[in-house]
Design an enzyme around this catalytic site. Structure first.
Site, mmCIF file in Angstrom:
data_model
loop_
_atom_site.group_PDB
_atom_site.id
_atom_site.type_symbol
_atom_site.label_atom_id
_atom_site.label_comp_id
_atom_site.label_asym_id
_atom_site.label_seq_id
_atom_site.Cartn_x
_atom_site.Cartn_y
_atom_site.Cartn_z
ATOM 1 N N ARG A 61 -9.096 -18.737 -11.093
ATOM 2 C CA ARG A 61 -10.257 -18.731 -10.184
ATOM 3 C C ARG A 61 -10.406 -20.082 -9.493
ATOM 4 O O ARG A 61 -10.980 -20.195 -8.409
ATOM 5 C CB ARG A 61 -11.545 -18.332 -10.929
ATOM 6 C CG ARG A 61 -12.762 -18.348 -10.026
ATOM 7 C CD ARG A 61 -13.963 -17.512 -10.500
ATOM 8 N NE ARG A 61 -14.040 -17.282 -11.904
ATOM 9 C CZ ARG A 61 -14.596 -18.110 -12.798
ATOM 10 N NH1 ARG A 61 -15.130 -19.257 -12.391
ATOM 11 N NH2 ARG A 61 -14.631 -17.782 -14.078
ATOM 12 N N TYR A 114 -18.753 -11.598 14.254
ATOM 13 C CA TYR A 114 -18.312 -10.408 13.520
ATOM 14 C C TYR A 114 -19.528 -9.794 12.796
ATOM 15 O O TYR A 114 -20.372 -10.525 12.268
ATOM 16 C CB TYR A 114 -17.206 -10.812 12.533
ATOM 17 C CG TYR A 114 -16.947 -9.770 11.485
ATOM 18 C CD1 TYR A 114 -16.588 -8.474 11.841
ATOM 19 C CD2 TYR A 114 -17.079 -10.062 10.138
ATOM 20 C CE1 TYR A 114 -16.380 -7.502 10.875
ATOM 21 C CE2 TYR A 114 -16.862 -9.105 9.163
ATOM 22 C CZ TYR A 114 -16.518 -7.814 9.545
ATOM 23 O OH TYR A 114 -16.314 -6.859 8.593
ATOM 24 N N ASP A 186 -14.993 -20.283 13.060
ATOM 25 C CA ASP A 186 -14.180 -19.178 12.552
ATOM 26 C C ASP A 186 -13.014 -18.997 13.528
ATOM 27 O O ASP A 186 -13.207 -18.577 14.663
ATOM 28 C CB ASP A 186 -15.045 -17.906 12.459
ATOM 29 C CG ASP A 186 -14.294 -16.741 11.832
ATOM 30 O OD1 ASP A 186 -13.055 -16.664 12.010
ATOM 31 O OD2 ASP A 186 -14.943 -15.900 11.192
HETATM 32 C C1 4LM Z 1 -13.039 -6.574 12.240
HETATM 33 N N1 4LM Z 1 -13.324 -8.545 10.899
HETATM 34 O O1 4LM Z 1 -13.501 -7.253 13.171
HETATM 35 P P1 4LM Z 1 -12.662 -10.112 5.820
HETATM 36 N N2 4LM Z 1 -14.347 -13.406 10.588
HETATM 37 C C2 4LM Z 1 -13.979 -12.639 11.649
HETATM 38 C C3 4LM Z 1 -13.679 -11.296 11.441
HETATM 39 O O2 4LM Z 1 -13.319 -10.559 12.499
HETATM 40 C C4 4LM Z 1 -13.764 -10.748 10.134
HETATM 41 C C5 4LM Z 1 -14.157 -11.568 9.085
HETATM 42 C C6 4LM Z 1 -14.430 -12.897 9.352
HETATM 43 C C7 4LM Z 1 -13.111 -7.172 10.877
HETATM 44 C C8 4LM Z 1 -13.064 -6.466 9.713
HETATM 45 C C9 4LM Z 1 -13.229 -5.019 9.581
HETATM 46 C C10 4LM Z 1 -13.932 -13.240 13.008
HETATM 47 C C11 4LM Z 1 -13.494 -9.346 9.904
HETATM 48 C C12 4LM Z 1 -14.286 -11.069 7.669
HETATM 49 O O3 4LM Z 1 -12.660 -8.721 6.332
HETATM 50 O O4 4LM Z 1 -13.698 -10.362 4.775
HETATM 51 O O5 4LM Z 1 -11.276 -10.607 5.412
HETATM 52 O O6 4LM Z 1 -13.037 -11.063 7.080
HETATM 53 O O7 4LM Z 1 -12.500 -5.473 12.406
#
Ligand code: 4LM
Length: 399
Positions: A61, A114, A186
């Site tokens: 972890r 997102y 991000d």
């Molecule tokens: C999507 N996105 O957009 P995890 N940061 C950004 C993202 O697009 C996403 C995440 C973080 C999508 C998921 C279904 C700019 C996710 C979150 O999905 O937790 O790895 O990342 O389609």
């Protein structure tokens, strides 16, 4: 003369950084350390590792040798001091926020994010006494006005998911530095191949490694890159004690495999997406296309300055609005109707009812995207085939 001083190029670092086969019996690829815990040779060693006075692994972890290779490689690619891998992008984002903020503190975030990041900031954090103010970070004066003495963090995506607004990282970082506030970017949509926020002044880079970094739609993971002092806090407080969102060794290995072709894949995503964005914009059924490489994009010049290429993501509105968008998404044959992005397969999805269903219709309007918006993650198939599929699907849209 040997030119050993010359810094290695991006692709070379993506293939070699952080791993020497001679450390592991000459194995070309890093071993996958499928172990939860690590044996100490004495009680004193174990105690010293817990106290941080002696290096070495304790428990997966907190750290794992396969994850360490990935973390060194990501830090080198993002030009940051250190990195921390996590079990998802949301795991990385929550590790940063929960480590840095406490009740009474505030975040300023860009107005389009997102959907789950938005839900965390808008709906969840207030239960813990943390307030988020949303501002249009394409306007520096809005950022300045939103900052208050309680602000600890400014959070943005660029380009933003799903409507491809582009935020000036250098200008935003300058305002944050003067205000004594950390800036987190991000960088999921760009990857370090297209954009390096730390070199532009950001403090923290976040990734959903599920997307382009992994690149093959076979895992969930996340990453944080920042100064070592911050990464230590995210590791020992954020992931070790607050959310437990550690990466698995197998997923770390798969991302290392994906990174070897990152530059090739990103070049191809960018090339195909630019051509498709132009084709779509010229199509009579299309109202507007959101892609930073188009002349019609209001921040094309900024995007060209800040990004090496314009990326593989496209937003599109059809003339017939939501019904036409639905008909289009149901008509694609080669493209796959699915959320997520950055895979070899072209993916099509509907933000208002899927990834961004966490916004109310009013919030979507306020935050700048319509219910009719269709999102494309342009894959690595032959351009001619994706083009033919999208055009046939547009042809089946009435209105
Ligand atoms: C999507 N996105 O957009 P995890 N940061 C950004 C993202 O697009 C996403 C995440 C973080 C999508 C998921 C279904 C700019 C996710 C979150 O999905 O937790 O790895 O990342 O389609």
């Amino acid at each position: 003369m040997q030119n050993q001083k010359r810094p290695r190029g991006f692709s070379t670092r993506a293939i070699h950084e952080g791993y020497d086969p001679q450390d592991y019996h000459g194995a070309l690829n890093p071993p996958v350390f499928l172990t939860s815990t690590f044996a100490f040779d004495s009680v004193e060693t174990g105690a010293a590792r817990f106290a941080g006075t002696e290096p070495g692994y304790i428990y997966s972890r907190v750290g794992n040798p396969t994850a360490t290779v990935l973390e060194s490689r990501l830090a080198a690619l993002e030009e940051g001091e250190a990195a921390l891998a996590s079990s998802s992008g949301m795991g990385a984002i929550t590790a940063v926020i929960w480590t840095l903020l406490k009740a009474g503190d505030a975040i300023v975030a860009d107005k389009t994010l997102y959907g789950c990041t938005f839900a965390l900031l808008q709906h969840q954090l207030e239960r813990f006494g943390i307030v988020t103010r949303f501002a249009d970070l394409t306007r520096p004066e809005e950022l300045r006005a939103a900052l208050c003495p309680q602000t600890r963090l400014v959070f943005t995506e660029t380009p933003s998911n799903p409507n491809m607004r582009v935020i000036d990282i250098e200008a935003t970082a300058d305002i944050c530095r003067k205000a004594g506030v950390l800036l987190a970017v991000d960088n999921t949509y760009c990857t370090p191949y297209l954009q390096r926020p730390i070199a532009l002044g950001a403090d923290i880079v976040l990734h959903s490694a599920t997307k382009y970094l992994g690149g093959h739609g076979d895992l969930l993971a996340g990453a944080i890159v920042a100064r070592k002092e911050l990464i230590d806090q995210f590791r020992f407080t954020g992931i070790k004690e607050l959310n437990g969102a550690c990466i698995s060794a197998m997923d770390a290995f798969l991302i290392l495999r994906g990174l070897k072709t990152l530059s090739l894949r990103m070049d191809r995503h960018c090339e195909t997406a630019l051509k498709l964005a132009r084709d779509l914009e010229a199509h009579p059924a299309v109202e507007s296309v959101f892609y930073p490489g188009l002349d019609s994009h209001p921040q094309k010049e900024l995007a060209a300055r800040q990004m090496r290429g314009f990326g593989g993501m496209i937003g599109m509105e059809l003339k017939g609005g939501l019904p036409a968008g639905r008909a289009f998404m149901n008509a694609v044959e080669l493209a796959t109707l699915a959320v997520s992005l950055g895979d070899a397969e072209t993916l099509v999805q509907h933000p208002a009812s899927m990834t961004h269903a966490t916004y109310t219709p009013e919030e979507r309007a306020q935050h700048g995207f319509t219910d009719g918006l269709v999102r494309l993650s342009v894959g690595l198939e032959d351009y001619e085939d994706i083009h033919a599929d999208l055009i046939q699907a547009l042809g089946r849209v009435s209105g």
